[in-house]
Scaffold this active site. Sequence first.
Site, mmCIF file in Angstrom:
data_model
loop_
_atom_site.group_PDB
_atom_site.id
_atom_site.type_symbol
_atom_site.label_atom_id
_atom_site.label_comp_id
_atom_site.label_asym_id
_atom_site.label_seq_id
_atom_site.Cartn_x
_atom_site.Cartn_y
_atom_site.Cartn_z
ATOM 1 N N HIS A 1 -2.802 -16.670 25.298
ATOM 2 C CA HIS A 1 -3.326 -18.026 25.505
ATOM 3 C C HIS A 1 -2.454 -19.019 24.733
ATOM 4 C CE1 HIS A 1 -6.183 -21.307 25.983
ATOM 5 N NE2 HIS A 1 -6.044 -21.540 24.680
ATOM 6 N N ASP B 1 16.800 -6.470 56.860
ATOM 7 C CA ASP B 1 16.386 -7.319 57.976
ATOM 8 C C ASP B 1 16.643 -6.699 59.346
ATOM 9 O OD1 ASP B 1 15.712 -9.087 56.025
ATOM 10 O OD2 ASP B 1 17.079 -10.690 56.631
ATOM 11 N N GLY C 1 9.377 -25.976 62.484
ATOM 12 C CA GLY C 1 8.943 -24.722 61.884
ATOM 13 C C GLY C 1 8.316 -24.945 60.522
#
Length: 467
Positions: A445, A313, A180
Amino acid sequence: MQYDVIVIGSGPGGYVAAIRCAQLGLKTACIEKYPTFGGTCLNVGCIPSKALLDSSEHYHNAAHTFETHGIQLKDLKVNMPQMIKRKNEVVASNTAGITYLFKKNKITSYQGMGSFVDKNTIKIKKPDGSEETITGKNVIIATGSKPSALPFLPIDKKRIITSTEALTLTEVPKHMILIGGGVIGLELGSVYARLGAKVSVIEFMDGIIPTMDKGLGKELQKVLTKLGMEFYLGHKVTGASVKGKEVTVNFDNPKGEKMELKGDYCLVAVGRVAYTDSLGLENIGLTVEERGRKITVDEHLETSVKGVYAIGDVVRGAMLAHKAEDEGTFVAETIAGQKPHINYSLIPGVVYTWPEVASVGYTEEQLKEKGVKYKTGSFPFKASGRAKASGDTDGFVKVLADSTTDEILGVHMIGPRAADMIAEAVVAMEYRASAEDISRMSHAHPTYTEAMREACLAATENRAIHI
């Protein structure tokens, strides 16, 4: 005992649902079959795997990149028992946190298997065999999922293992064969590859992480190949056998020719299936979908039985902890009479390899299929000053925007801290920002997030500055 809400399962969906219900003034109980709260995610999933991913990345950097930074080490070695011990401590800290939150919010907890007697009555079978019955006006099913198995490939949990056993190995495998090429397998495979194991991946589809943007899969495969992992794509596993400490995996290549690999461990990671066993759903007239054993719910996540909800789920959609959390909050607020919403198209997916992979919104393949005209902007981390400084120059950020309106339709990234950076894309898309909106926002930055801005600039009349 009578409650306003009974939650069955204490994973990310269940415990969040219970806490939110309690916050809203509802008398709440939560039933958990294991001794600790947190479900798969906290105990044998998200949290322990991230602990091992971080530990293995530290080791890999010490072995391969520290010297470049002017750091010299001697006699470097892996102490697997200590690595597993630390992982267990991380898990214990997180599960203890849920216990604290339950007490803080006055949630009553029960240990045992919960099952329906009727739609308002739940029987709890406790570890000692005794039983207790409680009642509630509303019930939330949040029992999660378990690893899928291949019917022709028996898992002995010793040599042929699932992700659960892979988190407790006390030795580094010599050769791990991974069945998998999805998220779970690649994360755990990369852990052991970093620690020195040979890792072979057998994937039925023609690319890894097949549910994500194809460009991400190609880039991740390139990076993991540099790590020493090997890939057999488009290959079909037909069986496996164990002899002593050796596992033999048999599979067919795309031409149908027979092949085999021998290793000391085989990790089966072919997805997960909803855990709906032993709930007694038949007692309230509920059935599960044949494929995936999921429970059918409406737009309010309510089943066909009024007052019985299901989340995470066990229902449709991605099997992701944060999706379950969102649904837990959604159902709690729905029960309390509020009008919450979830934008299912903006739930991000993440792969916690290094570099990390993250994605939200539409892929290029989906936009082409829908016939949507779009433009693309991409920026590589090899052009990022921050990435150069840290030595994390693999990967890129790709932004997909509507050709006419410039609205961002999808963001796909592979690179350092992508799991954290994807949040900017989710916020932007939740508020329907254009690529130019993001390109005109100031980004500190030097940071990795500048790559997001540059990708948006690239999508806006090809205005990227640093490429």
